[in-house]
Scaffold this motif. Structure first.
Motif, PDB file in Angstrom:
ATOM      1  N   ASP A   2     -73.538   0.676 -30.149  1.00  0.00           N
ATOM      2  CA  ASP A   2     -74.844   1.134 -29.638  1.00  0.00           C
ATOM      3  C   ASP A   2     -75.198   0.431 -28.332  1.00  0.00           C
ATOM      4  O   ASP A   2     -75.694   1.069 -27.386  1.00  0.00           O
ATOM      5  N   ILE A   3     -74.951  -0.887 -28.282  1.00  0.00           N
ATOM      6  CA  ILE A   3     -75.262  -1.635 -27.064  1.00  0.00           C
ATOM      7  C   ILE A   3     -74.313  -1.242 -25.933  1.00  0.00           C
ATOM      8  O   ILE A   3     -74.734  -1.112 -24.771  1.00  0.00           O
ATOM      9  N   GLN A   4     -73.051  -1.027 -26.246  1.00  0.00           N
ATOM     10  CA  GLN A   4     -72.109  -0.588 -25.214  1.00  0.00           C
ATOM     11  C   GLN A   4     -72.535   0.753 -24.627  1.00  0.00           C
ATOM     12  O   GLN A   4     -72.466   0.971 -23.413  1.00  0.00           O
ATOM     13  N   LYS A  62     -79.026  -8.338 -24.746  1.00  0.00           N
ATOM     14  CA  LYS A  62     -80.003  -8.304 -23.653  1.00  0.00           C
ATOM     15  C   LYS A  62     -79.378  -8.749 -22.333  1.00  0.00           C
ATOM     16  O   LYS A  62     -79.631  -8.152 -21.279  1.00  0.00           O
ATOM     17  N   CYS A  63     -78.552  -9.794 -22.398  1.00  0.00           N
ATOM     18  CA  CYS A  63     -77.931 -10.283 -21.166  1.00  0.00           C
ATOM     19  C   CYS A  63     -76.985  -9.245 -20.575  1.00  0.00           C
ATOM     20  O   CYS A  63     -76.870  -9.131 -19.351  1.00  0.00           O
ATOM     21  N   ALA A  64     -76.314  -8.480 -21.438  1.00  0.00           N
ATOM     22  CA  ALA A  64     -75.444  -7.415 -20.938  1.00  0.00           C
ATOM     23  C   ALA A  64     -76.256  -6.382 -20.164  1.00  0.00           C
ATOM     24  O   ALA A  64     -75.821  -5.878 -19.123  1.00  0.00           O
ATOM     25  N   LEU A  65     -77.449  -6.068 -20.659  1.00  0.00           N
ATOM     26  CA  LEU A  65     -78.310  -5.106 -19.969  1.00  0.00           C
ATOM     27  C   LEU A  65     -78.928  -5.721 -18.717  1.00  0.00           C
ATOM     28  O   LEU A  65     -79.023  -5.068 -17.673  1.00  0.00           O
ATOM     29  N   TYR A  66     -79.346  -6.991 -18.804  1.00  0.00           N
ATOM     30  CA  TYR A  66     -79.896  -7.674 -17.636  1.00  0.00           C
ATOM     31  C   TYR A  66     -78.856  -7.744 -16.503  1.00  0.00           C
ATOM     32  O   TYR A  66     -79.200  -7.651 -15.323  1.00  0.00           O
TER      33      TYR A  66
END
Length: 382
Positions: free
Chosen positions: A8-10, A69-73
């Motif tokens: 989902d995050i990917q 969150k850091c992946a999105l940031y």
């Protein structure tokens, strides 16, 4: 340590990357020229859930862990830093205090609208006489019946012109020093509250910082955030919590600068060959790449520690220090690699260079991070 992102995050990360590249980047020069983030970009950011990165699902947020969150940031950092700061200040220091220290009533009252982006958050600590020395606050809060009356001025408050909900630090007991500071949730519509002069800055156009003025500002007793006298501790927690996210945004910007610099170095011909084949330029690119990769490893290690529930006061300070300094080094070398083009205002390298400078100042200067690190080392070795 496991930095693996679930499916989902990917998927969300790919969506955010596409949005940043196709929508925000396309508006980057407009943001710079107009000193304003287009409402269309803000609306699309709301629809993607970007204002709810730090808010649990039960209150309408995305409910993802710190590594996620850091992946999105990191993706969000790869564009105009004015936009990056609008999102980052809201999802970081603007909302973290309520998420971590708010009572259930406060969370139900504020977080759903903050998660949707209907209400923007800001963090009001800095004053004319209290920057790095955060204990030197002059803003006071006096309890009168079922309200506190706040008086004082904050300045350099990020998102102040857009924000609806402010986390404000004020002195409730001057005799107790740091233990006499209390944090409050203050709405922009409370009597006696107003936004003052907007500061003109070197960079971060589109992200507005301004004074916040409270003159007999009436704040309900129920809007004390945490316990009375715990405001300074709360401030330290809020700032420490956001440092992994801030460094991840620095990482995204640094990677973007590296990508642009390598591309330019492969295309720019001098002395009959691409400048990347000249050792001086190749060495600068190599140094930039090392800073980016070290920062990437550091960001996700600290994010993983946060997700494990570890205390990361020292590590977060180290990360803030290294991340902001690395971003500045990368930006400086990017200008040098691009030569005269890197100094031209119509090209984004110059913009990133100006924007990078604040990273070593806001949310705790590099010097303050060194003090925090030294203090923790002193305790560890005593």
């Amino acid at each position: 340590m496991d930095f693996t992102l679930d499916q989902d995050i990917q998927s969300l990360r790919r969506s955010v990357r596409d949005f940043i590249q196709n929508e925000v980047e396309a508006a980057a020069q407009q943001i710079e020229d107009d000193n304003e983030i287009p409402e269309r970009i803000v609306r699309l950011s709301r629809e993607m859930g970007l204002f709810g990165l730090s808010i649990p699902e039960e209150y309408g947020g995305l409910g993802i862990n710190m590594v996620g969150k850091c992946a999105l940031y990191e993706e969000i950092g790869a564009t105009h830093n004015g936009y990056t700061t609008l999102i980052g200040a809201h999802t970081g220091i603007g909302t973290v205090g309520i998420v971590e220290m708010g009572d259930e009533r406060q969370k139900r009252l504020y977080l759903p609208d903050m998660a949707s982006g209907a209400r923007i958050g800001a963090f009001a600590l800095t004053e004319p006489q209290a920057g790095s020395q955060a204990t030197n606050l002059k803003t006071t809060a006096v309890k009168k019946g079922d309200k506190y009356i706040l008086n004082g001025t904050k300045h350099y408050i990020t998102n102040a012109t857009k924000a609806d909900v402010f986390t404000v630090m004020a002195v409730t007991d001057p005799s107790k020093g740091a233990k006499g500071i209390t944090s409050f949730i203050v709405e922009k519509g409370f009597p006696g509250f107003r936004v003052g002069a907007v500061e003109k800055k070197m960079g971060l156009r589109g992200s507005h910082s301004a004074e916040v003025i409270m003159e007999d500002c009436e704040v309900p007793v129920g809007n004390v955030l945490g316990e009375e006298g715990q405001g300074y501790v709360n401030a330290l927690k809020i700032l420490a919590n956001g440092r992994a996210g801030l460094a991840a945004r620095n990482l995204g910007s640094s990677q973007k600068l590296l990508d642009m610099s390598v591309k330019y170095a492969k295309e720019r011909i001098q002395f009959d060959k691409p400048i990347m084949e000249h050792q001086a330029v190749a060495h600068m690119l190599s140094e930039m790449a090392v800073d980016v990769e070290v920062l990437r490893s550091f960001v996700y290690r600290v994010a993983w520690l946060v997700d494990e529930g570890r205390q990361v006061i020292k590590e977060a300070a180290m990360l803030k220090l290294f991340g902001s300094e690395a971003y500045s080094r990368v930006a400086d070398k990017a200008v040098q690699v691009h030569g005269g083009l890197g100094y031209i205002a119509d090209y984004p390298i110059e913009r990133f260079y100006r924007d990078a400078r604040i990273a070593r100042i806001y949310e705790g200067t590099s010097e303050i991070q060194k003090n925090i690190i030294a203090g923790r080392l002193d305790k560890e070795y005593s």
